[in-house]
Design a protein around this motif. Sequence first.
Motif, short mmCIF file in Angstrom:
data_model
loop_
_atom_site.label_atom_id
_atom_site.label_comp_id
_atom_site.label_asym_id
_atom_site.label_seq_id
_atom_site.Cartn_x
_atom_site.Cartn_y
_atom_site.Cartn_z
N LEU A 42 0.80 -1.21 0.00
CA LEU A 42 0.00 0.00 0.00
C LEU A 42 0.84 1.26 0.00
CD1 LEU A 42 -2.66 -0.90 2.74
CD2 LEU A 42 -2.87 -1.16 0.26
N SER A 43 1.96 1.25 0.71
CA SER A 43 2.68 2.49 1.00
C SER A 43 4.13 2.19 1.36
CB SER A 43 1.98 3.20 2.17
OG SER A 43 2.79 4.18 2.76
N ASN A 44 4.95 3.23 1.33
CA ASN A 44 6.32 3.08 1.82
C ASN A 44 6.37 2.84 3.32
OD1 ASN A 44 7.51 3.45 -0.72
ND2 ASN A 44 7.58 5.67 -0.50
N PHE A 45 5.24 3.04 4.01
CA PHE A 45 5.14 2.73 5.43
C PHE A 45 5.07 1.22 5.69
CE2 PHE A 45 3.22 7.08 5.79
CZ PHE A 45 4.12 7.60 6.70
N ASP A 46 4.84 0.43 4.65
CA ASP A 46 4.60 -1.01 4.84
C ASP A 46 5.76 -1.77 5.47
OD1 ASP A 46 2.09 -0.67 3.71
OD2 ASP A 46 2.68 -1.39 1.73
N PRO A 47 7.00 -1.63 4.96
CA PRO A 47 8.08 -2.43 5.56
C PRO A 47 8.26 -2.20 7.06
CG PRO A 47 8.76 -1.59 3.43
CD PRO A 47 7.47 -0.90 3.76
N PRO A 48 8.30 -0.92 7.53
CA PRO A 48 8.41 -0.74 8.98
C PRO A 48 7.20 -1.28 9.73
CG PRO A 48 8.97 1.30 7.84
CD PRO A 48 8.39 0.37 6.82
N MET A 49 6.00 -1.17 9.12
CA MET A 49 4.80 -1.66 9.79
C MET A 49 4.89 -3.17 10.03
SD MET A 49 1.80 -1.12 11.12
CE MET A 49 1.11 0.43 10.56
N VAL A 50 5.31 -3.90 9.01
CA VAL A 50 5.48 -5.34 9.18
C VAL A 50 6.63 -5.63 10.14
CG1 VAL A 50 5.96 -7.54 8.01
CG2 VAL A 50 4.54 -5.81 6.88
N GLY A 51 7.70 -4.86 10.03
CA GLY A 51 8.87 -5.08 10.89
C GLY A 51 8.56 -4.92 12.36
#
Length: 198
Positions: A42-51
């Motif tokens: 969805l967004s560039n926020f995705d990797p940290p969100m999953v992390g």
Amino acid sequence: MNLYSFGKPIVKLFYQLTFKIQVIGLENVPGQGGVLICSNHLSNFDPPMVGVSLSRPLSFVAKSELFDIPGFGRLLSHLNAFPIRRGTGDRGALRLAIKLIREGHALLIFPEGHRNLEHAPMKKGLSGAGFFALQTDAVVLPCAIIGNYRFRSTMKIIFGKPINTKEMKELKLKSSEASAVIMEHIQALLDEHTGPTA
């Protein structure tokens, strides 16, 4: 302590203050060993969100253009990211990803290869996810990210049950075909859990 370990609690606190986070299916994520987490994007926020949703460290693939931004590329490298040149069959990135998985790392990848901003049905993606699934003994987990990243809105991160990669290998699927199977599992999670997000 590396930058990832140092920064993770800070990023996690930021996300918790900014969004209402619901994590579903953590019991499906092995505590150790090679894991390939395949998610919608969805967004560039995705990797940290999953992390920050996981207790174990997470590595992830990022488009090579991000590493051309002065200073930002070095930061990404310290946060367990590595570049891939999309659409080129980047052999160096593929070899590194396989090496990380075989060494027991958890790797996040977005099979579509681009952001799908409107929660639209997933379309034909890249072959990378299928390639990694077929070339390693990683546990392959579908992951769905649902939400709009608006302030104090609900963000759902759902980890599905492992995909049967043994069957893929027995059927001698091509990488593109294996990626399509993985995306079907992600889409099933999205369909099952899509609902009010605010």
